[in-house]
Design an enzyme around this catalytic site. Sequence first.
Site, short mmCIF file in Angstrom:
data_model
loop_
_atom_site.label_atom_id
_atom_site.label_comp_id
_atom_site.label_asym_id
_atom_site.label_seq_id
_atom_site.Cartn_x
_atom_site.Cartn_y
_atom_site.Cartn_z
N GLU A 96 0.83 -1.20 0.00
CA GLU A 96 0.00 0.00 0.00
C GLU A 96 0.87 1.25 0.00
O GLU A 96 1.79 1.34 0.79
CB GLU A 96 -0.91 0.04 1.23
N ALA A 137 2.14 -0.47 11.05
CA ALA A 137 1.59 -1.80 10.76
C ALA A 137 0.82 -1.73 9.45
O ALA A 137 0.55 -0.65 8.94
CB ALA A 137 0.66 -2.23 11.90
N MET A 138 0.48 -2.91 8.90
CA MET A 138 -0.25 -2.94 7.63
C MET A 138 -1.28 -4.07 7.66
O MET A 138 -1.00 -5.17 8.11
CB MET A 138 0.76 -3.12 6.48
N GLU A 192 -5.65 -2.37 12.83
CA GLU A 192 -5.44 -3.26 11.68
C GLU A 192 -6.56 -4.30 11.55
O GLU A 192 -6.95 -4.70 10.46
CB GLU A 192 -4.09 -3.97 11.77
ZN LIG Z 1 -4.80 1.99 8.69
#
Ligand SMILES: [Zn+2]
Length: 1026
Positions: A295, A429-430, A465
């Site tokens: 992303e 974080a992803m 997340e």
């Molecule tokens: Zn987010």
Amino acid sequence: MEPFTNDRLQLPRNMIENSMFEEEPDVVDLAKEPCLHPLEPDEVEYEPRGSRLLVRGLGEHELDEDEEDYESSAKLLGMSFMNRSSGLRNSAAGYRQNSDGTCPAPSARTIGVCVCIILLAVAIILAIYFLPRCTFTKEGCHKKNQPTEPIQPIATNGKLFPWAQIRLPTAVTPVRYDLTLHPNLTSMTFRGSVTISLQALQATWNIILHSTGHNISRVTFMTAVSSQEKEVDVLEYPVHEQIAIVAPETLLEGHNYTLKIEYSANISSSYYGFYGISYRDESNEKKYFAATQFEPLAARSAFPCFDEPAFKATFVIRIKRDEQYTALSNMPKKSSVVLEDGLVQDEFFESVKMSTYLVAFIVGELKNLSQDVNGTLVSIYAVPEKIGQVQHALETTVKLLDFYQSYFEIQYPLKKLDLVAIPDFEAGAMENWGLLTFREETLLYDANTSSVADRKLVTKIIAHELAHQWFGNLVTMQWWNDVWLNEGFATFMEYFSLEKIFGELSSYEDFLDARFKTMKKDSLNSSHPISSSSVESSEQIEEMFDSLSYFKGASLLLMLKTYLSEDIFQHAIILYLHNHSYTSIHSDDLWDSFNEFTNKTLDVKKMMRTWTLQKGFPLVTVQRKGKQILLQQERFSLNVKPEIQPSDASSLWHIPLSYITDGKNYSKHRSVSLLDKKSGVINLTEEVQWIKVNTNMTGYYIVHYADDNWEALIKQLKINPYVLSDKDRANLINNIFELAGLGKVSLQRAFDLIDYLRNETYTAPISEALLQTELIYNLLDKLGHVDLASRLVNKVFKLLQSQIQQQTWTDEGTPSTRELRSVLLDFACAHRLENCSAAALKLFFDWMASNGTQSLPTDVMTTVFKAGAKTEGGWSFLLSKYVSLGSEAEKNKILEALASSEDVRKLYWLMKNSLDGDLIRTQKLSFIIRTVARHFPGHLLAWDFVKENWSKLVQKFHLGSYTIQSIVAGSTHLFATKAHLSEVQAFFENQSEATFRLRCVQEALEVIQLNMQWVEKNLKTLTYWL
Ligand SMILES: [Zn+2]
């Protein structure tokens, strides 16, 4: 995605005006390819500006009456060009293959055709040349000249590339990807093969998709009917990171095709795409690890794909790996096969339908701890030596997964949910579907060294997340201009879920603090609407990932929830998720779901559009007149010259106004009404002493009161502050200091209001007062007004003295009181008040004497380390511990202390080392730069470092990324002189136009100007009465 959160909203004191940063005018879409789908009105609005390619470089011109005609001509020209380059492919074969424009095999007929084509081309060129300049922009010419770009893109092999826009055409859509990857972690390369099943939605000759950095060796094409593979040509256009596959025959509407692309590429050395890292394990052995971060735009660097969020498809992923590694991907593993060469090939089940930016895979040495939650296997992964720190994350995830499934009334659709701590990771974080990736510090929790703030951070980021698995993964924004739908919702749910299931953490205090900081940023002229129509280039897309998308988005949802009631809010979002599962949406689709539940008594779309399509927020002015409350709204703007922004005069918001008063009819419950005009009246049933508008600060606006009401509120706080909630008290402190910046109230009155703090025991109001006064202190300190700065500290110290004296060096108490202790002792030690430093140093030396084995109270650990880092031996000892320790929580505290040193050589060494990624990972660099810049010894050094290393920084972190935004703001936000303004401006101007136009650069310049003007306005007053 969660940008890294530690101190991420450090925003400057911004006070006054700036008029030089006008937004770029929108450009009317010109050249829609005739085979595109008909567009919805919203799509037209958001249509990207790829068509600018056709008009750039034409120069400047004022619009005239014939504007519409010219636009029509332009559309025709654009269409004509697009037809030529795609639809007429067969007849134009010679034209395509001879870039000099000559025609092969000149039969009489061909010559005739050639002449016609040449004549037509000349006519087009002449028509373009003679058209008025800047004809095609809605608002005429931008003041700066646009760079000249070619009218027709040329592929790397010199042939014409058949697509000129940044956005992909929609004639072909991917249905399924079958991806096989073989990474080599030591040579940092990989080989890949992707088979894409496609469907033609309209007849076309070309398949345009994304690909960057690939060495494509073979492309084959197959129709569903013949099932015979044909090798085909590929054209590459790196400027737009696109490739074009020239099909051997027309793709027919509704028919399916298969494309197979074989390629090789390097594993990235940045944090973007499919990237590799090395680290040393506890026995100092070098280890390799590869992970993905796609992303927003990096899936295309791992495999050729249709890399836009609306192109959802399913994915089958296979990974070849060495035996000692674990491979993970979005879906559970289907099979593991040992191949002839000793490698193992893992195949994962076909995924659900999803966007490319959510695809993920990881190869590394990992261990995990797992638990089944109603058929979903939740696992937390870490490198083997850190497996002891995953328990907290597992317990938290299990609770949150349960909560979300029942709140949204939609089951999490996958059989597994992995959360992985990556040894080096840029973002916080992803949310990759089924494979959430984190920094180690945002997932791992160590009971001996993690503070209450660390516990909150880990819990919040997991909550964020996990919320994305619904908001973002299941229902996705059509395009990045609406990224707030992903991030605003995930941020809102992060606080909402914590309040529901981890109430003891008092996370509302953090949300409140985040709202204050977001409004500060949003009051700048360089701010932007969270749903923006002009998002297209990679920088513009990266820039949408800023605190406004996250926190303004979340704040607006909080306001709406409070106004509509929790019940309606929940029902509307359940409907929204159900109606749009596995599809992609616009903001209006969300508001439509709300309107289903408001029974036409309220048009939520109309109301919320006033918040999402305008930048900034309202200032509500309140005046009491007997039983009447008179209200007015205007934009809260730090611009002191309103005539420069005439458009702001028409700004209007539909504001849910809530209030409480001291009157007996109003004190117990909150009252709400909607202000949807410039002014309004509330009729009370009794006269009151005071009114407090924006109860609990659930509304996204600032309130200013007539003098007598401010006086009455200040008096009430002194008599009994607890009549108002801690949120309201913090809100009053925030608003009065912001209004003082605007010149609406005197700074003296703001200090008069916080005089009640002697009796304050809650964290939120004290933190806000410390933050506001610290900003003033920082400005005075950096400008060398040492005496004034210390008088300010003394004034604040007198207000908080008794609370500071009550603190102990322990971890006792509720999370909220523990955080208050941390804030107060840090303030006292930083300014050498009471015996703070001596107490901290004693703890430090005891800890050092035990070689770091003696446990320290976690909440004050940073303060203890900071005291130690100021001593020569202490700094070196801390550095040696930093290198050898296994707890990221402890290492972060040490790093903050190291970066707070007063020795500039040490500070420079830290930044340099982190940039090299040697002892200190590069993921920590922006944190180090911001910490160094905050203190006097390092604030000039940090900026010098940024200038010196700018090209390396943007190479590593990408122009426009959250990290770059943070580095630019962090290294400049305390400048307050003309010399610095000129220097910062000149530096970014000398880079590139794209750099200078970055929003964070414009914001930095605006902030410096505002700082200058604030000092100019307030210095004398401060000198007089402090
Ligand atoms: Zn987010």
